[in-house]
Design an enzyme around this catalytic site. Sequence first.
Site, mmCIF file in Angstrom:
data_model
loop_
_atom_site.group_PDB
_atom_site.id
_atom_site.type_symbol
_atom_site.label_atom_id
_atom_site.label_comp_id
_atom_site.label_asym_id
_atom_site.label_seq_id
_atom_site.Cartn_x
_atom_site.Cartn_y
_atom_site.Cartn_z
ATOM 1 N N PHE A 134 1.062 -1.003 -0.350
ATOM 2 C CA PHE A 134 0.223 0.133 0.169
ATOM 3 C C PHE A 134 1.404 1.240 -0.122
ATOM 4 O O PHE A 134 1.575 0.904 0.719
ATOM 5 C CB PHE A 134 -0.816 -0.117 1.196
ATOM 6 C CG PHE A 134 -1.710 1.013 1.357
ATOM 7 C CD1 PHE A 134 -2.785 0.803 0.086
ATOM 8 C CD2 PHE A 134 -2.301 1.993 2.351
ATOM 9 C CE1 PHE A 134 -3.857 1.680 0.641
ATOM 10 C CE2 PHE A 134 -3.110 2.802 1.984
ATOM 11 C CZ PHE A 134 -4.394 2.679 1.523
ATOM 12 N N ASP A 213 1.332 -6.556 6.870
ATOM 13 C CA ASP A 213 0.267 -5.604 6.999
ATOM 14 C C ASP A 213 -1.234 -6.552 6.351
ATOM 15 O O ASP A 213 -0.517 -7.134 4.943
ATOM 16 C CB ASP A 213 0.652 -4.288 6.173
ATOM 17 C CG ASP A 213 -0.867 -3.101 6.424
ATOM 18 O OD1 ASP A 213 -1.541 -3.538 6.232
ATOM 19 O OD2 ASP A 213 -0.455 -2.006 6.063
ATOM 20 N N TYR A 238 -11.372 -0.870 10.080
ATOM 21 C CA TYR A 238 -12.751 -0.612 9.066
ATOM 22 C C TYR A 238 -13.391 -2.001 8.357
ATOM 23 O O TYR A 238 -14.213 -1.344 6.889
ATOM 24 C CB TYR A 238 -12.724 1.002 8.900
ATOM 25 C CG TYR A 238 -11.479 1.126 8.659
ATOM 26 C CD1 TYR A 238 -10.381 1.368 7.150
ATOM 27 C CD2 TYR A 238 -10.280 1.386 9.221
ATOM 28 C CE1 TYR A 238 -9.874 1.550 5.847
ATOM 29 C CE2 TYR A 238 -8.873 2.134 8.090
ATOM 30 C CZ TYR A 238 -8.608 2.275 7.307
ATOM 31 O OH TYR A 238 -7.666 2.787 6.595
ATOM 32 N N LYS A 239 -12.449 -2.205 7.161
ATOM 33 C CA LYS A 239 -11.877 -3.313 6.642
ATOM 34 C C LYS A 239 -12.774 -4.293 6.658
ATOM 35 O O LYS A 239 -14.333 -4.550 6.817
ATOM 36 C CB LYS A 239 -11.035 -3.493 5.192
ATOM 37 C CG LYS A 239 -10.409 -2.261 4.945
ATOM 38 C CD LYS A 239 -8.939 -2.782 4.817
ATOM 39 C CE LYS A 239 -7.771 -1.195 3.664
ATOM 40 N NZ LYS A 239 -7.178 -1.218 4.159
ATOM 41 N N ARG A 388 -12.381 -2.494 -8.381
ATOM 42 C CA ARG A 388 -11.920 -3.503 -7.424
ATOM 43 C C ARG A 388 -12.733 -3.611 -6.640
ATOM 44 O O ARG A 388 -14.158 -3.171 -5.724
ATOM 45 C CB ARG A 388 -11.226 -3.014 -6.746
ATOM 46 C CG ARG A 388 -10.353 -3.512 -5.503
ATOM 47 C CD ARG A 388 -9.368 -2.924 -4.772
ATOM 48 N NE ARG A 388 -9.711 -2.033 -3.934
ATOM 49 C CZ ARG A 388 -9.080 -1.711 -2.528
ATOM 50 N NH1 ARG A 388 -8.401 -2.289 -2.187
ATOM 51 N NH2 ARG A 388 -10.046 -1.068 -1.894
HETATM 52 C C1 LIG Z 1 -6.155 0.352 3.947
HETATM 53 C C2 LIG Z 1 -4.621 -0.085 4.126
HETATM 54 C C3 LIG Z 1 -4.182 0.380 4.944
HETATM 55 C C4 LIG Z 1 -4.398 1.865 6.132
HETATM 56 O O1 LIG Z 1 -4.182 2.508 6.976
HETATM 57 P P1 LIG Z 1 -4.979 3.608 7.784
HETATM 58 O O2 LIG Z 1 -3.268 4.419 8.475
HETATM 59 O O3 LIG Z 1 -5.599 3.181 8.130
HETATM 60 O O4 LIG Z 1 -5.197 5.107 6.865
HETATM 61 C C5 LIG Z 1 -2.883 0.679 5.465
HETATM 62 N N1 LIG Z 1 -1.729 -0.629 4.118
HETATM 63 C C6 LIG Z 1 -2.542 -1.335 3.791
HETATM 64 C C7 LIG Z 1 -2.031 -2.559 2.773
HETATM 65 C C8 LIG Z 1 -4.499 -1.204 3.590
HETATM 66 O O5 LIG Z 1 -4.449 -2.224 2.762
#
Ligand SMILES: *Cc1c(COP(=O)(O)O)cnc(C)c1O
Length: 428
Positions: A134, A213, A238-239, A388
């Site tokens: 990410f 992660d 939150y996912k 997606r």
């Molecule tokens: C959604 C996601 C994040 C989100 O990071 P935030 O700090 O909560 O905005 C981080 N890493 C990955 C791989 C994600 O999919």
Amino acid sequence: MKGENRDMTPEGLQAAVQMDAADELAPFRSQFVSHDPDLLYMDGNSLGRMPRATAQRLQQAIDHEWAQGLVRSWNNGWYEAPQKLGDKIGRLIGAGPGQVVVCDSTSVNLFKLAVAALSLRPGRQRILTDAFNFPSDLYVLQGCIDLLGGRHSLQVFPSQDGIVIDEDALLDAIDEDTALVTLSHVAFKSGFRNNAQRITQRAHAAGALVLWDLSHSAGAVPVDLDGWGVDFAVGCTYKYLNGGPGSPAYLYVRRDLQTAVRSPIWGWFGQHSPFAFEHDYRPVEDVRRFLAGTPPILSLLAIEPGVDLLLEAGIDRIFRKAVSLTSFFIELFDRDLSSLGFTLGSPRSPDQRGAHISLRHPQGYQINRALIEEMNVIPDFREPDNIRLGLAPLYTSYQDVWETVQRLKRVVVEKRFEKFSPERQAVT
Ligand SMILES: *Cc1c(COP(=O)(O)O)cnc(C)c1O
């Protein structure tokens, strides 16, 4: 809109109806709030649906714990909440108690753990990640390197096809100069799933540490942090955990590393006795040393009902359904969408994917807009051309998948996407 096209592909629909009837997890759908039965919500991997129990839980927190209990509530559950909820999330990701806390955002937790990990490998210079990670993770790692005086380098392992990573080649890239290997377990764009166990083993054999992660894998696919011997992990709630917008994230530190590392943020919630108000920092002797300041209690309490539903459903059953939903989607893609300019942006092998599917199309952004504006389908869009679709197993049905494919088809066949500008909105 549902039903208009059913006669177009009756066999596919029949299969969907049969699979829904046999689906052991089907009853969980009614545990989530749904205001529009026609809406096809395919974005549970970005913001999960709200569990029914969450509204009640928050009402109680507001009326009783906050309004009546006031500051006394800190001694009636609030103070321990980051660790208690962390232990519960630990059950979803194979972590025994006392190794997970809920706090801050995924980005901030990654920062704290990356700095901590690098301090354990002072002679090594390289951080290994991949092009699927990410972007926020990549920025945080770049920031860590800058903060630590530019002594480290970030190696971003490439993908040849944008869909999978060549695992053997990635393993070969880990060497005696690698301090830290940090990757997304499931990639946010293609949905590619790394073999976390194998990569962790190879990293350890080379003397490197690992930080996973889990944002796109926890609550969707099996994770066994203790069993795999993982050092550190982070993830968001939150996912697939359905914790609500901006709900705090979690972090994992393996038990035997907890007193060997320190957070770069020395806050009072990580202090040995915060209410002694000592002037000098003395970190608590466990994972709570990675807490910094006062937790956002209301957002934190809202996470638990979603986690309870996932635990009740069981991650093995959830994963089986994820495999079967995504496989069904790919079957329908092959039959109905591959001739319309779409290509599959996700791995075909279920051993290599999570619970979302990316479809690529040159007009992907406009198609995505038409789905949202005209077809009552909510996917999301990831540059440059990925639509997606998250198939969250607890509330996505096989008929949802079938109907989503019909609506995708109509957007292209009826050229509905042409009305929409390719100009990007702020949030895609
Ligand atoms: C959604 C996601 C994040 C989100 O990071 P935030 O700090 O909560 O905005 C981080 N890493 C990955 C791989 C994600 O999919």
